[in-house]
Every structure is written in C-alpha cells, then in structure tokens.
Design an enzyme around this catalytic site. Structure first.
Site, mmCIF file in Angstrom:
data_model
loop_
_atom_site.group_PDB
_atom_site.id
_atom_site.type_symbol
_atom_site.label_atom_id
_atom_site.label_comp_id
_atom_site.label_asym_id
_atom_site.label_seq_id
_atom_site.Cartn_x
_atom_site.Cartn_y
_atom_site.Cartn_z
ATOM 1 N N HIS A 252 -1.692 -24.610 12.871
ATOM 2 C CA HIS A 252 -0.498 -25.194 13.262
ATOM 3 C C HIS A 252 -0.597 -26.675 13.947
ATOM 4 C CE1 HIS A 252 0.857 -21.546 11.548
ATOM 5 N NE2 HIS A 252 0.988 -21.096 12.585
ATOM 6 N N LYS B 210 8.533 -26.945 8.375
ATOM 7 C CA LYS B 210 9.674 -26.935 9.032
ATOM 8 C C LYS B 210 10.117 -28.596 8.968
ATOM 9 C CE LYS B 210 7.609 -23.739 12.343
ATOM 10 N NZ LYS B 210 8.606 -22.845 13.050
ATOM 11 N N ARG C 208 0.938 -1.297 0.118
ATOM 12 C CA ARG C 208 0.170 -0.027 0.026
ATOM 13 C C ARG C 208 0.903 1.288 0.006
ATOM 14 N NH1 ARG C 208 -3.889 -0.724 4.836
ATOM 15 N NH2 ARG C 208 -2.003 -1.573 5.586
ATOM 16 N N HIS D 56 2.860 -22.414 7.679
ATOM 17 C CA HIS D 56 4.337 -22.689 7.810
ATOM 18 C C HIS D 56 4.758 -23.821 8.351
ATOM 19 C CE1 HIS D 56 4.308 -20.182 11.416
ATOM 20 N NE2 HIS D 56 5.486 -20.681 11.520
ATOM 21 N N LYS E 248 -2.551 -17.723 6.334
ATOM 22 C CA LYS E 248 -3.735 -17.854 7.101
ATOM 23 C C LYS E 248 -4.005 -16.351 7.894
ATOM 24 C CE LYS E 248 -2.442 -18.427 11.741
ATOM 25 N NZ LYS E 248 -1.490 -17.720 12.285
HETATM 26 C C1 BG6 Z 1 1.777 -17.570 13.690
HETATM 27 C C2 BG6 Z 1 1.108 -16.986 14.586
HETATM 28 O O1 BG6 Z 1 1.110 -18.255 12.784
HETATM 29 O O2 BG6 Z 1 2.724 -18.535 14.229
HETATM 30 C C3 BG6 Z 1 1.995 -16.150 15.649
HETATM 31 O O3 BG6 Z 1 0.111 -16.274 14.043
HETATM 32 C C4 BG6 Z 1 3.009 -17.356 16.098
HETATM 33 O O4 BG6 Z 1 1.079 -15.697 16.771
HETATM 34 C C5 BG6 Z 1 3.545 -17.852 15.066
HETATM 35 O O5 BG6 Z 1 3.956 -16.508 16.997
HETATM 36 C C6 BG6 Z 1 4.730 -18.869 15.517
HETATM 37 O O6 BG6 Z 1 5.364 -19.477 14.729
HETATM 38 P P1 BG6 Z 1 6.913 -19.938 14.874
HETATM 39 O O7 BG6 Z 1 7.351 -20.606 13.636
HETATM 40 O O8 BG6 Z 1 7.743 -18.918 15.443
HETATM 41 O O9 BG6 Z 1 6.639 -21.285 15.588
#
Ligand code: BG6
Length: 472
Positions: free
Chosen positions: A227, A169, A43, A165, A135
């Site tokens: 997750h 991992k 933006r 994500h 997400k």
């Molecule tokens: C995100 C969440 O999807 O994942 C966050 O919105 C969270 O709140 C994060 O901190 C954690 O990801 P990772 O890879 O740091 O464990």
C-alpha cells in the site's frame, strides 16, 4: 464485461467484511451485468442454502435497499473444496467454464499454485478468463518471483490482476488527475518546490486474530511493501505518455526501481521499528503484541528516490498498529517562499503550502495556503493559514473493492499491480530487512495508544492525528 466470478476464500474474513458487501452494493446500484453469478468456494462444508443462510447473518443489507441481499444470495452457488485436490476441483468447477469468468483468489499465497492447477484443469484459465489475487505476493523478492513464474505458466500477465485495495480508494484515484490535469500542481511537483513528503497509515486496530500471518510479515511487509509504496509511486511517478494501464505501471515501476537501497550504515538514521505493549486505545485497555516476536508493528522509514526529480527530497513513511487514531494521509510539504514580506505572522509563523490527501478517517484533499481575510479589522498584509477543499470525490463513499471488482470484470488493469512492480518493491524491502539484520536494529516497545516508540516523531508529520481543515 464478464458476468461470472469464482470467489475462493468465500468464508474468510475479507470476503465477509468487504468482498460480498462490495458485490451487494454493486448489484444494488445496478452496476453488474444482468446474468451476474457468483461461485463461492471455501473449505467449510455447506450446501447452497446453508452458505446463503450463513452469509445472510453476516451481511448488513443497508437502509433503503430491501431485496438487494436476496438478489445477491440467489445468484450464489457454493462449493466446499480442498484446493490441493485438482481432480475434485476440476470436476466441481468445469461446468462454470461455460462463460468467461474472473477467478478471485482471496487465499494465502501457498494456495495460488494448487488453485491455478485446478482452475486450469477445469478450463477456467482459458482466454478471456482472468485471475485476481490478493496480497501478499510472496514474503521477499525470491518468493514473489516464484509466484509470478507460477502465474505466468498458467496464464498471460494481461489476464492477471494483483489487488492492492489502496488503489481502489477514491482519493488515490484522484491523485493522477490532480497532478496531471493541473499546470498549477505539476509545475511545482519536484525538488525545487517540494521539501518533503509524508505518507502515514496509522491504525487503532491491533494484529487481532492474524498473529500467525503477522509473525512472518510485520509492518514492513504487511503495509509498506504494497500500500505505502503504491502511494509513493503515484506521488513520485513521471507523467505517463498515455493513460493506459501499462503506461502508468511503467512509470510506477521506474520510481520503485529508483528507491535507494538501505544499507546497514543508514538503518539507524533512516528507520525505526516498534512493537506495541499494553496500553489504552480509544479509552479501552489493550494487550501488547507478543513480546517475544521478532517483527515490528510500527515502522518509520526515510526513503530516497535517486532520480532527477526527487534528488534530496525525503519521503517519510510511517505506519503502525494500536496508535491513538485511525489516520491515513499523504502530505506534500512545499518549501517556504524564498523571502517573507509580511509582519503578521512573522516569517517564523508562516506556514508553507501543503497538499494533504486524506484517505482515513474521512476522504478529503486540501491545499494549505496563506491568505488574508482583508477585512477592515484584519489588514490585507496580515496573513493566516487557510485550507482549500480540493476534493472532487463522489458523494457516496464506496468500499475500495467495489471499484476493483468492476475493473476486473471489465478487464481494466490500471488499478492492479504488475509483476515487475511487485518485484521492484520487494527488492527495496529486502534491502531494509537485510540492513536491519546486519545492523541489529532493535524493535522498541511502545505503549498501545501512543504514537510509536521514542524517536518515532522524526518519521511522523507534526500534525498527525489533527482533524482535517475541511469546513462544513
Ligand atoms: C491490509 C493489511 O492489507 O490493510 C492490514 O494486511 C491492514 O494489516 C489493512 O489493517 C489496512 O487497510 P485499510 O483500508 O483499513 O487502511
């Protein structure tokens, strides 16, 4: 492999912290096609050079790779766009429809629909172009269904890539090979030999700067819906008939659908909610999260999978912000042996086998066994717990997004979440929100830097936060 990526949300936090650094690493390691290009969309007003200068200040090139950042920046074009202006979007982006592209929406979900409209008008959703989405996919089942319907109207599911994500991992990718490539593990992977499963995602970070989003979501929707349920599904799924994306996703969906909905009557025994108050985390004073907020920053759940394999096995899920250490792990706790023979330790000191898959702080997979040193001063019948390092992980730790971006460019959906999985996960999450509402489940305050509210211990493994047993 597609060689063109359109990155929406290019000036956002995720893009700065993970998406551009991932592209930098992939370029540096020569994993991207020769003509790779990035169209960055945000933006904020910048011209190409202005955006490149802005990004250069925010990205660390890393040691020993001079030139990679220049290379990445030279491939980037920038457009400041209002996604609600379909005509302007179409005019600015149509020139990029000259090659099959991956459009990556790192934007809030309310922009998915207008973005799809603009992309369609620009000719960028025609096959074989693809769409990647961050997400959250909705806030509950009804809103997720709406988003999925909007997406389906714009392009086929086979070209939609929903990111989680955690699936990028390395230890998570190792789970299926470990389970299905080893008779030793798969033979004991059920309720006859497994007593319980723990999935813990503990963060020291707070909500920091995302109050607006978080106030609507809380830990249940922010972490468990995606997750943690993906981890649970990979641990619990049946062997797929083949390793293609849909065979794996079919099996994950079956697990999610077998999750027993929570009822108001179970809410008190099978869940706990907390919100951090002021405290000290890693030696530093931390403020509390908004005391008037209705959402939790800590949630503990006992999940039950009502199927043949998992009947009677509790899956304990716990996640929280502002906890004492950053620890993400999956523990498979096996049952004790049926009859204990050894004097030392006695049966009470025996440690049942345990598979511990750590995602954070380090990436490890360890199998806890009882063994004997069998040395003269330590008899063969005197046992002690030992930890076997089972990680066959790449030597270089990569950002999870690196793998996911490559897969999206290649068109491999295995590590992306399908529409029906998202909906099955929301169905279960909705049952919990409804149970909490009916039961009036309170949100207890816990001091920042502690392991959650009183009662949280029932949802956490005893060893949470203990260092990994990996040697050397
Ligand atoms: C995100 C969440 O999807 O994942 C966050 O919105 C969270 O709140 C994060 O901190 C954690 O990801 P990772 O890879 O740091 O464990």
């Amino acid at each position: 492999m597609h060689d063109s990526i359109l990155l929406f949300g290019a000036t956002g936090d995720l893009a700065q912290r993970y998406l551009f650094p991932s592209l930098l690493h992939l370029l540096r390691d020569r994993l991207l096609p020769e003509n790779f290009r990035v169209v960055a969309i945000g933006r904020t007003q910048h011209d190409d050079d202005g955006f490149r200068a802005w990004l250069r200040e925010r990205i660390d090139e890393g040691d020993g790779y001079s030139g990679a950042l220049d290379d990445l920046l030279s491939r980037i074009r920038y457009h400041a766009l209002n996604l609600n202006d379909t005509e302007a979007m179409a005019a600015a982006l149509a020139p990029y429809a000259d090659r099959p592209a991956v459009s990556y929406l790192s934007t809030p979900p309310n922009l998915f629909e207008p973005a799809c409209r603009g992309l369609k008008a620009a000719g960028l959703l025609e096959p074989p172009s693809r769409l990647v989405l961050e997400k959250p996919i909705g806030h509950d089942l009804a809103s997720a269904r709406e988003i999925n319907a909007t997406l389906r109207a714009a392009l086929d599911e086979s070209r939609i890539f929903r990111i989680d994500h955690y699936l990028g991992k390395a230890p998570v990718q190792n789970l299926l090979p470990l389970r299905f490539g080893n008779t030793l593990l798969e033979a004991v992977w059920d309720n006859r030999c497994i007593e319980s499963v723990d999935i813990v995602v503990a963060e020291t970070a707070g909500v920091d700067g995302r109050e607006g989003y978080y106030a609507d979501y809380g830990a249940l929707r922010d972490m468990v819906q995606n997750h943690m349920l993906q981890l649970l599904a990979l641990v619990a799924m049946e062997p797929p008939a083949a390793l293609d994306a849909d065979s794996i996703r079919d099996e994950k969906r079956k697990v999610l659908r077998a999750l027993r909905p929570m009822t108001a009557a179970d809410a008190a025994s099978d869940s706990i909610r907390g919100r951090y108050g002021p405290g000290v985390v890693e030696g530093r004073a931390a403020q509390g999260f908004k005391a008037d907020s209705a959402v939790e920053t800590f949630v503990g759940l006992r999940a039950w999978i009502d199927n043949w394999r998992w009947a009677g096995v509790p899956f304990r899920l716990a996640t929280g912000k502002r906890l004492p250490s950053r620890t993400t792990e999956v523990l498979i706790n096996f049952k004790p042996v049926t009859h204990w023979l050894f004097d030392r330790p006695n049966a009470r000191g025996a440690t049942p086998n345990r598979l511990r898959m750590r995602l954070q702080p380090e990436e490890t997979i360890e199998l806890g066994l009882m063994g004997s040193l069998a040395a003269p001063e330590w008899g063969a019948t005197e046992l002690m717990p030992m930890s076997l390092d089972m990680a066959m992980l790449p030597p270089k730790r990569r950002i999870a997004y690196e793998r996911l971006m490559i897969d999206a460019l290649k068109g491999d959906q295995t590590l992306f979440v399908r529409d029906d999985e998202v909906e099955a996960a929301w169905r279960w999450i909705d049952s919990i929100s409804a149970a909490w509402q009916q039961a009036g489940t309170p949100v207890h305050e816990y001091p920042a830097g502690s392991w959650g509210p009183n009662g949280a211990e029932a949802f956490l493994p005893r060893t949470v936060g203990a260092p990994s047993g990996r040697r050397g």
